[in-house]
Design a protein around this motif. Structure first.
Motif, PDB file in Angstrom:
ATOM      1  N   ASN A  46       0.849  -1.187   0.000  1.00  0.00           N
ATOM      2  CA  ASN A  46       0.000   0.000   0.000  1.00  0.00           C
ATOM      3  C   ASN A  46       0.881   1.231   0.000  1.00  0.00           C
ATOM      4  N   ASN A  47       0.287   2.363  -0.306  1.00  0.00           N
ATOM      5  CA  ASN A  47       1.009   3.631  -0.324  1.00  0.00           C
ATOM      6  C   ASN A  47       0.466   4.591   0.722  1.00  0.00           C
ATOM      7  N   LEU A  48      -0.004   4.038   1.835  1.00  0.00           N
ATOM      8  CA  LEU A  48      -0.500   4.859   2.928  1.00  0.00           C
ATOM      9  C   LEU A  48       0.665   5.338   3.791  1.00  0.00           C
ATOM     10  N   PRO A  49       0.580   6.533   4.338  1.00  0.00           N
ATOM     11  CA  PRO A  49       1.657   7.023   5.211  1.00  0.00           C
ATOM     12  C   PRO A  49       1.796   6.143   6.455  1.00  0.00           C
ATOM     13  N   LEU A  50       3.026   5.847   6.815  1.00  0.00           N
ATOM     14  CA  LEU A  50       3.305   5.072   8.028  1.00  0.00           C
ATOM     15  C   LEU A  50       3.676   6.063   9.133  1.00  0.00           C
ATOM     16  N   ALA A  51       2.661   6.717   9.667  1.00  0.00           N
ATOM     17  CA  ALA A  51       2.878   7.728  10.708  1.00  0.00           C
ATOM     18  C   ALA A  51       3.522   7.088  11.929  1.00  0.00           C
ATOM     19  N   GLY A  52       4.469   7.785  12.530  1.00  0.00           N
ATOM     20  CA  GLY A  52       5.152   7.302  13.715  1.00  0.00           C
ATOM     21  C   GLY A  52       6.447   6.562  13.434  1.00  0.00           C
ATOM     22  N   ALA A  53       6.690   6.219  12.175  1.00  0.00           N
ATOM     23  CA  ALA A  53       7.962   5.591  11.823  1.00  0.00           C
ATOM     24  C   ALA A  53       9.099   6.598  11.989  1.00  0.00           C
ATOM     25  N   THR A  54      10.266   6.097  12.298  1.00  0.00           N
ATOM     26  CA  THR A  54      11.452   6.948  12.395  1.00  0.00           C
ATOM     27  C   THR A  54      12.405   6.605  11.260  1.00  0.00           C
ATOM     28  N   VAL A  55      12.895   7.632  10.591  1.00  0.00           N
ATOM     29  CA  VAL A  55      13.845   7.448   9.491  1.00  0.00           C
ATOM     30  C   VAL A  55      15.162   8.121   9.849  1.00  0.00           C
ATOM     31  N   GLU A  56      16.237   7.373   9.702  1.00  0.00           N
ATOM     32  CA  GLU A  56      17.583   7.925   9.851  1.00  0.00           C
ATOM     33  C   GLU A  56      18.326   7.715   8.538  1.00  0.00           C
ATOM     34  N   VAL A  57      19.178   8.672   8.191  1.00  0.00           N
ATOM     35  CA  VAL A  57      19.974   8.589   6.967  1.00  0.00           C
ATOM     36  C   VAL A  57      21.441   8.694   7.348  1.00  0.00           C
ATOM     37  N   TYR A  58      22.249   7.778   6.816  1.00  0.00           N
ATOM     38  CA  TYR A  58      23.690   7.760   7.066  1.00  0.00           C
ATOM     39  C   TYR A  58      24.443   7.806   5.737  1.00  0.00           C
ATOM     40  N   ALA A  59      25.468   8.628   5.666  1.00  0.00           N
ATOM     41  CA  ALA A  59      26.408   8.544   4.550  1.00  0.00           C
ATOM     42  C   ALA A  59      27.265   7.300   4.764  1.00  0.00           C
ATOM     43  N   THR A  60      27.548   6.575   3.681  1.00  0.00           N
ATOM     44  CA  THR A  60      28.299   5.332   3.810  1.00  0.00           C
ATOM     45  C   THR A  60      29.544   5.345   2.931  1.00  0.00           C
ATOM     46  N   ASN A  61      30.488   4.498   3.305  1.00  0.00           N
ATOM     47  CA  ASN A  61      31.651   4.251   2.478  1.00  0.00           C
ATOM     48  C   ASN A  61      31.198   3.415   1.287  1.00  0.00           C
TER      49      ASN A  61
END
Length: 464
Positions: A295-310
């Protein structure tokens, strides 16, 4: 001639000119819009995110970003039977109504009179239905259908007739009914183009192997996506999704709309790069325990982190460069990225595995970087780590493509012949916490094998 006579003569000339349509009094027709708004419509079970490289290619040829709009159908999977409501799935009418509302939003935002509609697979059904039955004729100038199974994935008047994918069922039979003096299958008043493969589209095959009926005739040919009355573009060797998302499909679409070839099919870089998108999950309304419905419903409450990687090892280069707890809109950004950096996106949400998604560098900005939280399948719980190579915008073809995953070329689980599989799964059995490298036709991604025992799952997602 007296002044009065001259005035009478002038009035007589003006009246004659007005009646005859003289150009002196005719309003010039509006100039064609060089960049009409385009609405992209994804296929069955898919998301707007599949269009982001297509949008990049249009932008690289000067198309304004605000005139490129990709829709996200909340429940993108079709019902098994059109006439029977089914949780987590959408009917043809619901699909059409959603598209109609999105078109009206785009027309209002841009002030344009008409839009261009570009659809992949099932998305083409919504486009055809909207133009034929939803008032779209007056609002659409061009329609491009990539890989749409216009004559069905199968055509059988006695089996599964309620499915919209049955070419002998009522939905497609009505859409394909002859129209106009030439008996065209397309609705008049709109310019139409179909893009298809010569013989490599898994859903335009005479044999039912790709629908679980090997050896059973589908009554559909390789030319199933073509329509009488539409320009038919055939590209040798492309697969079902590449009929919309590949560079050849882009070139054909651009030429059809702009009436000239694109200056480039490459994606040019820009700076700064700003990324955003929606987080969604699996299951009905993203509820744990309700299956693996896309589905394409928003997953409210999820946490997203982004890391730069080697890029060589997949290891993180320091702390998170972005972190956000998702709100009701589901958006995880905006995030200003380094266009040269590889990134790891991490999604944490109750009821889901901690999902690690490794991506190649982003050369351009996009608000279509959608992310999906996943779960570990019961059959994979014996693995130290589960790493999946995924190609959302195409399938893997053997021997057509050069594909490797963790040193295996080709990876297991990809059958030779027709390109019909878009994922390759690796069950790491030796040890977690090590690099896993994947490559596809020159695009290379390296991620870390996070431990399945701690409820982690890993995806290496290709741009191309």
């Amino acid at each position: 001639m007296s002044l009065l006579s001259r005035r009478r003569a002038l009035l007589t000339f003006a009246a004659a000119a007005l009646l005859s349509g003289c150009s002196l009094f005719r309003t010039a027709p509006p100039a064609p819009d060089p960049h009409p708004p385009i609405v992209f419509v994804h296929g069955n079970g898919d998301t707007a995110a599949l269009w982001h490289t297509t949008v990049w290619r249009f932008e690289s040829n000067g198309w304004p970003r605000e005139r490129l709009h990709a829709i996200d159908l909340p429940y993108p999977l079709a019902r098994d039977d059109e006439g029977k409501p089914q949780d987590g799935r959408s009917s043809t009418t619901e699909h059409m109504q959603f598209l109609s509302a999105e078109v009206d939003k785009v027309l209002k935002a841009t002030g344009a009179r008409r839009v261009v509609l570009v659809g992949n697979s099932r998305g083409g059904y919504a486009i055809r239905n909207y133009i034929a039955n939803g008032g779209g004729t007056s609002k659409v100038s061009h329609a491009v259908l990539g890989g749409t199974p216009n004559h069905g994935v199968w055509a059988d008047p006695k089996s599964r007739t309620g499915s919209e994918f049955n070419g002998a069922g009522p939905f497609l039979t009505a859409l394909n009914a002859p129209k106009g003096p030439n008996g065209d299958e397309v609705t008049p008043g709109v310019r139409w183009m179909t893009i298809r493969s010569d013989n490599n589209d898994k859903f335009a095959q005479p044999d039912g192997v790709w629908i679980g009926a090997k050896g059973v005739p589908t009554n559909v040919s390789f030319a199933g996506p073509a329509l009488k009355g539409a320009e038919d573009v055939v590209v040798a060797g492309i697969d079902h999704r590449e009929t919309s998302f590949g560079p050849q499909a882009f070139a054909a679409t651009y030429r059809f709309i702009a009436r000239k070839p694109p200056a480039t099919t490459a994606i040019t870089s820009q700076a700064p790069v700003v990324l955003n998108g929606k987080v969604s999950g699996l299951g009905i309304n993203n509820t744990p325990g309700t299956g693996n419905f896309a589905n394409n419903l928003p997953l409210a409450g999820a946490t997203v982190e982004v890391y730069a990687t080697n890029a060589a090892t997949g290891e993180r280069q320091g702390a998170a460069v972005h972190r956000k707890t998702v709100g009701a809109d589901g958006l995880w950004g905006p995030f200003t990225a380094d266009g040269q950096a590889a990134y790891e996106f991490v999604i944490a949400a109750p009821g889901f595995a901690t999902t690690h998604i490794y991506r190649s560098p982003f050369p351009r900005s996009s608000d279509l970087v959608n992310l999906r939280a996943e779960r570990i399948a019961d059959a994979d719980r014996d693995a130290k780590s589960v790493v999946t190579l995924t190609r959302p915008r195409g399938y893997f073809g053997i021997p057509r493509d050069d594909i490797s995953l963790d040193g295996r070329n080709p990876p297991g689980g990809i059958p030779p012949g027709i390109a019909g599989v878009s994922t390759a799964k690796l069950k790491v059995l030796d040890a977690p916490d090590r690099p896993v490298e994947a490559a596809f036709n020159g695009e290379r991604i390296v991620g870390q094998a996070w431990p399945a025992a701690q409820n982690h799952v890993v995806f290496l997602e290709l741009h191309h």
